[in-house]
Design a protein around this motif. Sequence first.
Motif, PDB file in Angstrom:
ATOM      1  N   GLY A  79       0.843  -1.195   0.000  1.00 26.93           N
ATOM      2  CA  GLY A  79       0.000   0.000   0.000  1.00 26.93           C
ATOM      3  C   GLY A  79       0.876   1.241   0.000  1.00 26.93           C
ATOM      4  O   GLY A  79       2.063   1.167  -0.290  1.00 26.93           O
ATOM      5  N   LYS A  80       0.263   2.378   0.346  1.00 24.04           N
ATOM      6  CA  LYS A  80       1.009   3.642   0.287  1.00 24.04           C
ATOM      7  C   LYS A  80       2.093   3.715   1.358  1.00 24.04           C
ATOM      8  O   LYS A  80       1.840   3.478   2.535  1.00 24.04           O
ATOM      9  N   ALA A  81       3.299   4.071   0.932  1.00 20.15           N
ATOM     10  CA  ALA A  81       4.453   4.070   1.838  1.00 20.15           C
ATOM     11  C   ALA A  81       4.233   4.930   3.074  1.00 20.15           C
ATOM     12  O   ALA A  81       4.525   4.512   4.195  1.00 20.15           O
ATOM     13  N   GLU A  82       3.672   6.125   2.879  1.00 21.75           N
ATOM     14  CA  GLU A  82       3.600   7.043   4.038  1.00 21.75           C
ATOM     15  C   GLU A  82       2.476   6.674   5.011  1.00 21.75           C
ATOM     16  O   GLU A  82       2.384   7.225   6.095  1.00 21.75           O
ATOM     17  N   GLU A  83       1.636   5.710   4.620  1.00 24.40           N
ATOM     18  CA  GLU A  83       0.532   5.323   5.512  1.00 24.40           C
ATOM     19  C   GLU A  83       0.830   4.079   6.342  1.00 24.40           C
ATOM     20  O   GLU A  83       0.001   3.610   7.112  1.00 24.40           O
ATOM     21  N   LEU A  84       2.033   3.535   6.192  1.00 25.66           N
ATOM     22  CA  LEU A  84       2.338   2.262   6.852  1.00 25.66           C
ATOM     23  C   LEU A  84       2.464   2.395   8.367  1.00 25.66           C
ATOM     24  O   LEU A  84       3.188   3.246   8.875  1.00 25.66           O
ATOM     25  N   THR A  85       1.743   1.521   9.089  1.00 24.71           N
ATOM     26  CA  THR A  85       1.817   1.504  10.553  1.00 24.71           C
ATOM     27  C   THR A  85       2.575   0.242  10.999  1.00 24.71           C
ATOM     28  O   THR A  85       2.845  -0.642  10.187  1.00 24.71           O
ATOM     29  N   ALA A  86       2.881   0.194  12.303  1.00 23.42           N
ATOM     30  CA  ALA A  86       3.558  -0.987  12.850  1.00 23.42           C
ATOM     31  C   ALA A  86       2.748  -2.237  12.537  1.00 23.42           C
ATOM     32  O   ALA A  86       3.302  -3.286  12.185  1.00 23.42           O
ATOM     33  N   HIS A  87       1.430  -2.120  12.653  1.00 26.78           N
ATOM     34  CA  HIS A  87       0.601  -3.304  12.409  1.00 26.78           C
ATOM     35  C   HIS A  87       0.663  -3.753  10.948  1.00 26.78           C
ATOM     36  O   HIS A  87       0.577  -4.951  10.658  1.00 26.78           O
ATOM     37  N   ASP A  88       0.826  -2.793  10.033  1.00 27.18           N
ATOM     38  CA  ASP A  88       0.953  -3.169   8.621  1.00 27.18           C
ATOM     39  C   ASP A  88       2.195  -4.037   8.396  1.00 27.18           C
ATOM     40  O   ASP A  88       2.200  -4.921   7.540  1.00 27.18           O
ATOM     41  N   TRP A  89       3.246  -3.754   9.158  1.00 31.48           N
ATOM     42  CA  TRP A  89       4.466  -4.568   9.014  1.00 31.48           C
ATOM     43  C   TRP A  89       4.263  -5.975   9.550  1.00 31.48           C
ATOM     44  O   TRP A  89       4.782  -6.939   9.005  1.00 31.48           O
ATOM     45  N   LEU A  90       3.481  -6.108  10.619  1.00 29.02           N
ATOM     46  CA  LEU A  90       3.116  -7.443  11.102  1.00 29.02           C
ATOM     47  C   LEU A  90       2.353  -8.196  10.015  1.00 29.02           C
ATOM     48  O   LEU A  90       2.593  -9.370   9.750  1.00 29.02           O
ATOM     49  N   GLY A 114      11.116   4.357  -0.702  1.00 25.79           N
ATOM     50  CA  GLY A 114      10.044   5.196  -0.171  1.00 25.79           C
ATOM     51  C   GLY A 114       9.726   4.869   1.275  1.00 25.79           C
ATOM     52  O   GLY A 114       8.942   5.547   1.923  1.00 25.79           O
ATOM     53  N   VAL A 115      10.320   3.809   1.810  1.00 29.60           N
ATOM     54  CA  VAL A 115      10.036   3.406   3.187  1.00 29.60           C
ATOM     55  C   VAL A 115      11.339   3.369   3.969  1.00 29.60           C
ATOM     56  O   VAL A 115      12.325   2.821   3.497  1.00 29.60           O
ATOM     57  N   ASP A 116      11.315   3.976   5.154  1.00 35.33           N
ATOM     58  CA  ASP A 116      12.495   3.983   6.004  1.00 35.33           C
ATOM     59  C   ASP A 116      12.480   2.749   6.895  1.00 35.33           C
ATOM     60  O   ASP A 116      11.764   2.708   7.882  1.00 35.33           O
TER      61      ASP A 116
END
Length: 497
Positions: A79-90, A114-116
């Motif tokens: 999804g969109k890089a700037e919208e990523l939350t910790a839960h999205d990484w799970l 685009g993602v740190d």
Amino acid sequence: MAAKFDISFSKSAKISGGLSILLKASDADLAAGAEIADPASVIARAMKIAKFSAKPVSTLDIVAPEGSPAERLIVIGLGKAEELTAHDWLKAGGTAASKIKSVEKATIFIDAPGVDIDAKIAADFALGILLRGYSFDTYKTKKTDDEDKANGKATKVTIITAAAAGATKAFADSEVVADGVNLARDLVNEPPNVLGPVEFAAKAKQLEKLGVEVEILTEREMKRLGMGALLGVAQGSARPPRLAIMQWKGGKAKERPVAFVGKGVVFDTGGISIKPAAGMEDMKGDMGGAAAVTGLMHVLAARKAAVNAVGIIGLVENMPDGNAQRPGDIVTSMSGQTIEVINTDAEGRLVLCDALWYCNDRFKPQFMINLATLTGAVVVALGSVHAGLFSNDDALASRLTEAGLSTSEKVWRMPLGKEYDKMIDSKFADMKNTGGRYAGSITAAHFLKRFVQDTPWAHLDIAGTAMGSPLDEINQSWGSGFGVRLLDRLVRDHYEA
Ligand code: MN
Ligand code: ZN
């Protein structure tokens, strides 16, 4: 057998065969490493042909062409890089896990443009893999196809990221959290003939290996303490009740503990107010609160949390029997308050009221949070999306809400009020154990509130979230382990020195 993953982190990859996974944000280019996994740029072509737009947890599965160092290539959308939350990484980790269960080795490039990516993100991704890998098949005598292919071997997973060094350290923490959640899942999933009050207490006792002090009270000791409410529930069962008290002393010597109390009804038939037959087997999960408390104590001890924490679980079985309690019985709780039992199926609050009183009386905690699969009414209100939160303390309630949002173990605060409290006044005793059909989860909370005095307290009604909730990217188990990550987060964010 649950899927086994042998996870390590590395800055660079040497691919020879196996499966390669790349991550892609929808608003950025393909992940770094693409050229290693895919010299012929097959991925770009496949994405175009499949119209792959990298929506969250979408996947694109490609067989690598001749000459490619990998055998298979998978792209996972973020999804969109700037919208990523910790839960999205799970969730991304969980999605990866679903693809690599049966392969021998997998190389996962997580440094998406685009993602740190930092160590925490890498460790969250790996936690997602571990949570998704859980399955409860102790009692299956035949292997699934995936297990057949894996042939008992762990999948060797190498996660490629520039943050590899930090990630290796942070991953130790992920393993501890996964162990705690998976312990809670195991306890909920175990059948009720195997996990009675005595057996559950023995599981709690095993936390001694991690440095937790564990005391187990027997029926006799509870009688001496005057726990007439808890014992009234237990008296219909051939299996005796237990109260397990777990103490983790990771904080300063004089610091008051934080306390967690769990409902552990190992099986709930309803008692004499017996439940209908359909779906009754699910009542093996009526100890989900106690399971979460046990899983949480595991996490706190295993990661040596800098906090003093107490976990108390009331373990009973609610059965109809010649010796079972009746509707109309009046019992005296440890607090001295008397309770008229209107419905023997409203037993969880009878167990909790003595456990809460005991906890408060003995430990004078900073706060008490109890977890319980308490009411069907909360499932009607909130489904399996939120647990019901009831609290006498706004600060504690907002901290729980915040921890819920960051772990995606969400809670929703419900009201308390004296109009509701009145509904459990009894004609014959100090209170009755149900307030009727309307506002059923609120009157249940008010019942508990009568046993916590002025101590900051929160009650989490997890009847809709602890078991049978829809399966998702990080949970494929009937028992979800709900509450372990939520409360670990709460402790980390606010109660550790
Ligand atoms: Mn019940
Ligand atoms: Zn129950």
